[in-house]
Scaffold this motif. Structure first.
Motif, mmCIF file in Angstrom:
data_model
loop_
_atom_site.group_PDB
_atom_site.id
_atom_site.type_symbol
_atom_site.label_atom_id
_atom_site.label_comp_id
_atom_site.label_asym_id
_atom_site.label_seq_id
_atom_site.Cartn_x
_atom_site.Cartn_y
_atom_site.Cartn_z
ATOM 1 N N THR A 354 0.821 -1.455 -0.032
ATOM 2 C CA THR A 354 0.054 0.012 0.032
ATOM 3 C C THR A 354 0.938 1.337 -0.033
ATOM 4 O OG1 THR A 354 -0.316 -0.152 2.436
ATOM 5 C CG2 THR A 354 -1.931 -1.092 1.171
ATOM 6 N N ARG A 355 2.182 1.088 -0.057
ATOM 7 C CA ARG A 355 3.313 2.284 -0.087
ATOM 8 C C ARG A 355 4.085 1.822 -1.041
ATOM 9 N NH1 ARG A 355 5.106 2.211 5.885
ATOM 10 N NH2 ARG A 355 4.960 0.049 5.533
ATOM 11 N N VAL A 356 4.429 3.060 -1.813
ATOM 12 C CA VAL A 356 5.154 2.737 -2.950
ATOM 13 C C VAL A 356 6.070 4.054 -3.106
ATOM 14 C CG1 VAL A 356 5.639 2.717 -5.514
ATOM 15 C CG2 VAL A 356 3.566 1.646 -4.489
ATOM 16 N N ILE A 357 7.337 3.970 -3.223
ATOM 17 C CA ILE A 357 8.501 5.059 -3.405
ATOM 18 C C ILE A 357 8.909 4.986 -4.984
ATOM 19 C CG2 ILE A 357 10.810 5.728 -2.676
ATOM 20 C CD1 ILE A 357 10.492 4.190 -0.135
ATOM 21 N N VAL A 358 8.790 6.132 -5.432
ATOM 22 C CA VAL A 358 9.297 6.063 -7.156
ATOM 23 C C VAL A 358 10.531 7.227 -6.817
ATOM 24 C CG1 VAL A 358 8.652 6.687 -9.247
ATOM 25 C CG2 VAL A 358 7.100 5.508 -7.758
ATOM 26 N N CYS A 359 11.603 6.875 -7.448
ATOM 27 C CA CYS A 359 12.921 7.909 -7.360
ATOM 28 C C CYS A 359 12.878 8.459 -8.776
ATOM 29 C CB CYS A 359 13.983 7.155 -7.020
ATOM 30 S SG CYS A 359 13.733 6.165 -5.353
ATOM 31 N N GLY A 360 13.218 9.718 -8.833
ATOM 32 C CA GLY A 360 13.586 10.394 -10.042
ATOM 33 C C GLY A 360 12.372 11.431 -10.536
#
Length: 430
Positions: A354-360
């Motif tokens: 339920t938690r997502v990290i997106v880098c950039g």
């Protein structure tokens, strides 16, 4: 007019890139303003609905990376839609390092467009954001890197930026290269009162005016000065401008909480090739995360999705890195975003996280769009300028997911595992 005015937000903004737009939303929230950030230009009904329920409405755009000739098609419709909501202030959220040039992301051209759309009143320019290491003194801009404050034209990253190298620290001179409109400045030594700054803005013969700020007191005074200008006001600036304006007239909302009730493992995908993201990936691996290279081919992606769902189901967080990839694709950014979006979508469909990290920054905007996210609101502010966002989407698997969208250099080395631990009992005290 009265019906529109009743539904008018307290401010509206267009962000010239995605992660910068999130920062503006956060700075307004810190002063108690509720907000909604749209992913690209929404339809009029969605904008009006948001304007009737929140204090500030934002549109995350891409103008920072566009050539000058493409700015009109990108910026004019967004500013027109925001101005139609009749907010007292319309902000063009620019990067706190003012990176722009006559040919790319031209802020000068944006000012020309805005004076045509919003009005020809004085345009305050505030790029300083002291709590982020950005300062303007006597019109010259300074930016910190690795704990050292540099004059902008000597800052290691910005002075050698591949598309908009900053070769001038005097912001009025820098922006004057981008427009025939006169650009001036008001130094902090004239900040005898907010009324004095308001009067100086009104009396200036310049079309736009650079404002100094070296600390929170300067921001507060400038915010009051801008708030006293006759509406509608168009202003250009960083999250420091957002905070200054909001602090002048605090809202009723509580500051964002440090954590959300979310539990369970976290998924991270990265299109960033920055050294800091690399360190964060290495730290996540040391903390027990499953860390793999983002698979660009379909077969590799299917296998990776299966491994990911299995690991998440067992309580193990998963991260996909891209810094070690050879990018031979004709459009490598699209390839990275497509691969990352496919993995995130499959995980959310399976209910595995339920938690997502997106880098950039560019990756964040593309993946968010590919997932069908229509808008974002703030769910939590764990520390500093780190924000967990709540996604609003038609797809029930995506709607409500918590997203951390970060630029490559943003966040401490242990950021990934810090986010994972936010669901634990001690998170609220962090």
């Amino acid at each position: 007019m009265s019906e529109a005015a009743d539904a008018a937000p307290r401010a509206a903004f267009y962000g010239d890139d995605f992660t910068g737009s999130v920062d503006a939303l956060l700075q307004f929230a810190r002063a108690g303003w509720s907000g909604r950030l749209f992913v690209g230009l929404p339809d009029d009904d969605a904008l009006r609905e948001a304007a009737a329920t929140v204090d500030v409405v934002g549109i995350a755009g891409i103008a920072r990376s566009l050539p000058r000739e493409a700015l009109d098609a990108e910026v004019r419709p967004a500013l027109t839609a925001l101005a139609a909501l009749h907010p007292p202030l319309v902000q063009y959220k620019a990067c706190s390092t003012a990176d722009s040039s006559p040919d790319v992301g031209s802020i000068g051209r944006v000012i020309e467009i805005a004076r045509d759309v919003v009005g020809d009143g004085p345009v305050p320019l505030l790029f300083a954001q002291p709590d982020f290491g950005r300062y303007t003194v006597f019109g010259h801009h300074f930016a910190a890197e690795d704990g050292v404050v540099h004059r902008l034209d000597r800052q290691p990253t910005m002075s050698t930026h591949p598309s908009t190298p900053m070769t001038e620290s005097d912001l009025a001179r820098h922006l004057s290269r981008q427009t025939a409109l006169p650009i001036d400045g008001i130094p902090f030594t004239r900040y005898t009162s907010s009324a004095a700054v308001t009067a100086a803005l009104v009396d200036s013969p310049a079309a736009a005016t650079v404002l100094d700020a070296a600390d929170a007191a300067h921001l507060a005074l400038v915010g009051r000065a801008i708030a006293a200008l006759e509406a509608p006001v168009f202003a250009v600036g960083s999250g420091g401008l957002s905070l200054a304006v909001a602090t002048a007239r605090p809202g009723r909302e509580s500051p964002p909480p440090a954590a959300t009730p979310a539990r369970g493992p976290v998924l991270a995908v990265s299109g960033s090739r920055s050294t800091q993201t690399r360190r964060q990936m290495d730290a996540a691996a040391d903390a027990g995360w499953l860390v793999e290279t983002l698979p660009l081919d379909a077969a590799g992606r299917d296998a990776a999705i299966a491994r990911t769902i299995t690991a998440l189901g067992a309580g193990r967080s998963v991260a996909f890195r891209s810094d070690d990839l050879r990018l031979d694709d004709a459009d490598p950014l699209h390839a990275l975003a497509r691969a990352g979006a496919d993995i995130v979508a499959a995980v959310l469909d399976a209910g595995a996280a339920t938690r997502v990290i997106v880098c950039g920054g560019d990756t964040s905007s593309r993946i968010t769009t590919l997932l069908g996210v229509r808008s974002l609101s703030i769910a939590a502010n764990p520390v500093g300028n780190i924000v967990l966002l709540r996604a609003h989407a038609d797809d029930p698997a995506v709607d409500g997911v918590k997203l951390l969208l970060k630029g490559g250099q943003v966040g401490g080395v242990d950021l990934f595992d810090d986010v994972r631990r936010l669901g634990e009992s001690e998170a609220g005290s962090r």
